[in-house]
Design an enzyme around this catalytic site. Structure first.
Site, PDB file in Angstrom:
ATOM      1  N   SER A  99       0.818  -1.216   0.000  1.00 42.33           N
ATOM      2  CA  SER A  99       0.000   0.000   0.000  1.00 42.33           C
ATOM      3  C   SER A  99       0.848   1.261   0.000  1.00 42.33           C
ATOM      4  CB  SER A  99      -0.905   0.035   1.228  1.00 42.33           C
ATOM      5  OG  SER A  99      -1.614  -1.160   1.372  1.00 42.33           O
TER       6      SER A  99
HETATM    7  N1  SAH Z   1      -0.780  -5.060   3.911  1.00 42.18           N
HETATM    8  C1  SAH Z   1       0.019  -5.373   2.736  1.00 42.18           C
HETATM    9  C2  SAH Z   1      -0.631  -4.982   1.430  1.00 42.18           C
HETATM   10  C3  SAH Z   1      -1.770  -5.872   1.144  1.00 42.18           C
HETATM   11  S1  SAH Z   1      -2.309  -6.015  -0.526  1.00 42.18           S
HETATM   12  C4  SAH Z   1       1.422  -4.790   2.837  1.00 42.18           C
HETATM   13  O1  SAH Z   1       1.725  -4.081   3.787  1.00 42.18           O
HETATM   14  O2  SAH Z   1       2.224  -5.093   1.942  1.00 42.18           O
HETATM   15  C5  SAH Z   1      -3.693  -7.066  -0.166  1.00 42.18           C
HETATM   16  C6  SAH Z   1      -3.347  -8.497   0.185  1.00 42.18           C
HETATM   17  O3  SAH Z   1      -4.547  -9.147   0.577  1.00 42.18           O
HETATM   18  C7  SAH Z   1      -2.799  -9.302  -0.999  1.00 42.18           C
HETATM   19  O4  SAH Z   1      -1.544  -9.821  -0.677  1.00 42.18           O
HETATM   20  C8  SAH Z   1      -3.844 -10.406  -1.196  1.00 42.18           C
HETATM   21  O5  SAH Z   1      -3.265 -11.639  -1.600  1.00 42.18           O
HETATM   22  C9  SAH Z   1      -4.458 -10.502   0.187  1.00 42.18           C
HETATM   23  N2  SAH Z   1      -5.782 -11.130   0.270  1.00 42.18           N
HETATM   24  C10 SAH Z   1      -6.838 -11.073  -0.596  1.00 42.18           C
HETATM   25  N3  SAH Z   1      -7.880 -11.780  -0.130  1.00 42.18           N
HETATM   26  C11 SAH Z   1      -7.489 -12.312   1.068  1.00 42.18           C
HETATM   27  C12 SAH Z   1      -8.134 -13.159   2.031  1.00 42.18           C
HETATM   28  N4  SAH Z   1      -9.385 -13.616   1.869  1.00 42.18           N
HETATM   29  N5  SAH Z   1      -7.426 -13.495   3.143  1.00 42.18           N
HETATM   30  C13 SAH Z   1      -6.144 -13.056   3.331  1.00 42.18           C
HETATM   31  N6  SAH Z   1      -5.496 -12.271   2.452  1.00 42.18           N
HETATM   32  C14 SAH Z   1      -6.161 -11.896   1.331  1.00 42.18           C
END
Ligand code: SAH
Length: 256
Positions: A99
Site C-alpha cells: 500500500s
Molecule cells: N498489507 C500489505 C498490502 C496488502 S495487498 C502490505 O503491507 O504489503 C492485499 C493483500 O490481501 C494481498 O496480498 C492479497 O493476496 C491478500 N488477500 C486477498 N484476499 C485475502 C483473504 N481472503 N485473506 C487473506 N489475504 C487476502
C-alpha cells in the site's frame, strides 16, 4: 470530490521461518530506531505524510516514528527498491501491491493502538504494514491467502526482528479464531461487506479499519475506507475516505 488516496493493484498454516520465532532479545522496538541505510529518505517520506492536505495528513507521533523506523525498501522486490520511499503503491509479485505509505499511516493511526494491544491483519502482502503495527502493539496476527507471499513476508519480518508478528497462510475472511478476541483489526484487501467473523473476533471497545465495496470496474470506481467500532450497544460504522484496494478473495465471494 472523490479522492483516490490509494490504488492497490493487487492490495491455515502458521509460518515460523527457521523453525522457531526469533528470540525475544531480537525483538525490534520503537526505541531501537531503524537501520541507517536510507534513513534520510524515510524521514522525508514521514514529513510528506505529516504535511499532506489537512483532510488526509497523519500527525500521530507514534505512527510517524514507527514509519521512520521500518525499512520499506526491505519489503519490496529489488526492482522496486529504488522507489520504496515515494508515496505510491508498489508491486510485490503475485499481482499484489504494497500500500501507499499515506494509506498505511492513516489506517494505522485510525486503530489508535496501545502498547498492550493484540491486532489482527487480513492481507499480509509484503509484511510492511504488519511491521509498522508490530512496533505499536504487543502482538500482531496476520493472515495472507497467497502462500508464497505469506512465506516471504514471514521471512522478512523475522530477519528484521519483528518477533511479535505471527503470519498464517489462509483465508482471512475467517479471521484467526484461536487468537481472538482482538483489540484492533485491520483489513488491507476489500470485501463487499464487513465479514461477520471479523466483527465477532473484535473485543467490545475494539476498532476495525476496512475498505468495503464492490470490485473496481474502471478507473473511477472506488471503495469506502470505514472504521467499525464495537460497543456494548453494537457496531458503529464511520466512513473515512474513498480508496482503491485489491478485492478480498476466497470465502467472501460465497458468503454474500
Ligand atoms: N498489507 C500489505 C498490502 C496488502 S495487498 C502490505 O503491507 O504489503 C492485499 C493483500 O490481501 C494481498 O496480498 C492479497 O493476496 C491478500 N488477500 C486477498 N484476499 C485475502 C483473504 N481472503 N485473506 C487473506 N489475504 C487476502
Amino acid at each position: 470530490m472523490v479522492l483516490v488516496a490509494a490504488l492497490l493493484l493487487g492490495c491455515g498454516r502458521d509460518i515460523q521461518p527457521g523453525g522457531a520465532a526469533a528470540p525475544a532479545s531480537r525483538q525490534r522496538t520503537l526505541a531501537d530506531g531503524g537501520p541507517d541505510d536510507r534513513a534520510a529518505e524515510r524521514r522525508a517520506m514521514v514529513e510528506r505524510i505529516a504535511d499532506y492536505s489537512p483532510a488526509f495528513r497523519v500527525r500521530d507521533p507514534k505512527v510517524l516514528r514507527a514509519m521512520s523506523v521500518v525499512p520499506r525498501h526491505e519489503f519490496v522486490p529489488p526492482e522496486a527498491a529504488a522507489d520504496a520511499y515515494s508515496d505510491q503503491p508498489l508491486p510485490i509479485g503475485e499481482g499484489q501491491t504494497i500500500s501507499q505509505p499515506l494509506i498505511v499511516a492513516a489506517m494505522t493511526a485510525a486503530l489508535d493502538l496501545q502498547p498492550g494491544d493484540r491486532v489482527l491483519e487480513v492481507g499480509t502482502g509484503s509484511g510492511y504494514q504488519a511491521a509498522v503495527l508490530s512496533l505499536l502493539a504487543a502482538e500482531v496476527y496476520s493472515v495472507e491467502i497467497v502462500g508464497v507471499l505469506a512465506e516471504r513476508a514471514a521471512k522478512t519480518l523475522s530477519r528484521l526482528g519483528h518477533a511479535n508478528v505471527k503470519v498464517r497462510s489462509g483465508d482471512g475472511y475467517k479471521g484467526w479464531p484461536e487468537a481472538a478476541p482482538f483489540d484492533a483489526v485491520i483489513v488491507t484487501c476489500a470485501p463487499d461487506h464487513v465479514p461477520r467473523p471479523l466483527t465477532d473476533q473484535l473485543k467490545v471497545g475494539g476498532r476495525m479499519i476496512i475498505p468495503v465495496g464492490a470490485e473496481l470496474k474502471d478507473s473511477r470506481s472506488v471503495q469506502e475506507l470505514v472504521v467499525v467500532r464495537k460497543t456494548a450497544a453494537g457496531l458503529a460504522r464511520e466512513k473515512m475516505m474513498d480508496v482503491r484496494f485489491v478485492p478480498m478473495v476466497g470465502e467472501v465471494r460465497r458468503s454474500r
